[in-house]
Motif scaffolding. Sequence first.
Motif, short mmCIF file in Angstrom:
data_model
loop_
_atom_site.label_atom_id
_atom_site.label_comp_id
_atom_site.label_asym_id
_atom_site.label_seq_id
_atom_site.Cartn_x
_atom_site.Cartn_y
_atom_site.Cartn_z
N ARG A 111 -5.75 8.48 35.65
CA ARG A 111 -7.05 7.80 35.66
C ARG A 111 -6.92 6.47 36.40
O ARG A 111 -5.85 5.88 36.44
N ILE A 112 -8.05 6.01 36.94
CA ILE A 112 -8.07 4.72 37.62
C ILE A 112 -8.22 3.63 36.57
O ILE A 112 -9.02 3.75 35.63
N ASN A 113 -7.47 2.57 36.76
CA ASN A 113 -7.49 1.45 35.84
C ASN A 113 -8.90 0.83 35.83
O ASN A 113 -9.47 0.57 36.88
N PRO A 114 -9.49 0.58 34.65
CA PRO A 114 -10.85 0.03 34.58
C PRO A 114 -10.98 -1.35 35.23
O PRO A 114 -12.07 -1.71 35.69
N ILE A 115 -9.90 -2.10 35.29
CA ILE A 115 -9.96 -3.42 35.93
C ILE A 115 -10.31 -3.27 37.41
O ILE A 115 -11.08 -4.04 37.96
N TYR A 116 -9.74 -2.24 38.04
CA TYR A 116 -10.02 -2.01 39.46
C TYR A 116 -11.47 -1.58 39.67
O TYR A 116 -12.10 -1.96 40.65
N LYS A 117 -11.99 -0.76 38.76
CA LYS A 117 -13.39 -0.36 38.86
C LYS A 117 -14.31 -1.58 38.71
O LYS A 117 -15.28 -1.73 39.46
N GLU A 118 -13.99 -2.44 37.76
CA GLU A 118 -14.79 -3.65 37.54
C GLU A 118 -14.73 -4.56 38.77
O GLU A 118 -15.74 -5.13 39.19
N ARG A 119 -13.55 -4.68 39.38
CA ARG A 119 -13.41 -5.51 40.57
C ARG A 119 -14.23 -4.95 41.73
O ARG A 119 -14.89 -5.69 42.46
N ASP A 120 -14.22 -3.63 41.89
CA ASP A 120 -15.00 -3.03 42.97
C ASP A 120 -16.50 -3.25 42.76
O ASP A 120 -17.23 -3.52 43.71
N ASP A 121 -16.97 -3.14 41.52
CA ASP A 121 -18.37 -3.40 41.22
C ASP A 121 -18.72 -4.86 41.53
O ASP A 121 -19.78 -5.16 42.09
N LYS A 122 -17.82 -5.76 41.16
CA LYS A 122 -18.05 -7.19 41.40
C LYS A 122 -18.05 -7.49 42.90
O LYS A 122 -18.83 -8.30 43.38
N ARG A 123 -17.20 -6.79 43.66
CA ARG A 123 -17.18 -6.97 45.11
C ARG A 123 -18.50 -6.54 45.73
O ARG A 123 -19.04 -7.20 46.61
N LYS A 124 -19.03 -5.41 45.28
CA LYS A 124 -20.30 -4.92 45.82
C LYS A 124 -21.43 -5.90 45.52
O LYS A 124 -22.27 -6.18 46.39
N LEU A 125 -21.44 -6.45 44.32
CA LEU A 125 -22.45 -7.44 43.96
C LEU A 125 -22.29 -8.70 44.81
O LEU A 125 -23.27 -9.26 45.30
N PHE A 126 -21.05 -9.13 45.01
CA PHE A 126 -20.80 -10.32 45.81
C PHE A 126 -21.26 -10.12 47.25
O PHE A 126 -21.87 -11.01 47.86
N ILE A 127 -21.02 -8.95 47.81
CA ILE A 127 -21.45 -8.66 49.18
C ILE A 127 -22.97 -8.66 49.28
O ILE A 127 -23.55 -9.20 50.22
N ARG A 128 -23.64 -8.08 48.28
CA ARG A 128 -25.10 -8.08 48.29
C ARG A 128 -25.66 -9.50 48.20
O ARG A 128 -26.60 -9.85 48.91
N LEU A 129 -25.07 -10.34 47.35
CA LEU A 129 -25.54 -11.72 47.24
C LEU A 129 -25.23 -12.49 48.53
O LEU A 129 -26.02 -13.34 48.95
N SER A 130 -24.10 -12.21 49.14
CA SER A 130 -23.75 -12.88 50.40
C SER A 130 -24.77 -12.53 51.48
O SER A 130 -25.16 -13.40 52.27
N GLN A 131 -25.21 -11.29 51.51
CA GLN A 131 -26.20 -10.89 52.50
C GLN A 131 -27.55 -11.55 52.24
O GLN A 131 -28.28 -11.88 53.17
N GLU A 132 -27.89 -11.74 50.97
CA GLU A 132 -29.15 -12.40 50.63
C GLU A 132 -29.20 -13.82 51.19
O GLU A 132 -30.24 -14.29 51.63
N PHE A 133 -28.07 -14.52 51.16
CA PHE A 133 -28.02 -15.89 51.65
C PHE A 133 -27.63 -15.98 53.12
O PHE A 133 -27.55 -17.07 53.66
N GLY A 134 -27.37 -14.85 53.76
CA GLY A 134 -27.00 -14.89 55.17
C GLY A 134 -25.57 -15.32 55.39
O GLY A 134 -25.23 -15.87 56.43
#
Length: 159
Positions: A111-134
């Motif tokens: 199984r994939i470690n849940p910490i890595y899944k959480e980090r990937d979700d946080k990365r996606k959110l960070f990228i979306r927020l980065s795009q919002e601010f340009g």
Amino acid sequence: MGKRGPVPQPLAVLKQKGTINITRAKQTNEVEQSLDFVFDEIPQPPETLSELAAVVWNQMLMQACRLYGYISFIDLKLFAEYCECWSELQGLTDLCRGNSIAYEDNNGVKRINPIYKERDDKRKLFIRLSQEFGFSPSARTRIKLEQKEAKAQEPEYEL
């Protein structure tokens, strides 16, 4: 999904061609004049932000303040989320360094470690927020703001 349609021409070009639509020109002037609520200096970070998020707040706002109209008081709540997201992403990245990406459960299934899944979700959110601010290269191409000119002081030399 990209922008649709041709890029609008500047008002000066339309005036010279004689093809300006006065009602649309007034609307764009109103939008440009409505940026009076923009901060002239860097606001203090909220007390609820972590230390790392407060550092990101100051660094990113310092860069964004060089552009007129980049961050307004309306944007600050979402910008605080951006800073906190960066702080949490750094914490998760530090946790991932000490753990392997996969583990075996009691049944012997990998199984994939849940910490890595959480980090990937946080990365996606960070990228979306980065795009919002340009803050990403592709998002910056869609933003047209004025560069603030630094007040250059003339050196006082006598000849």
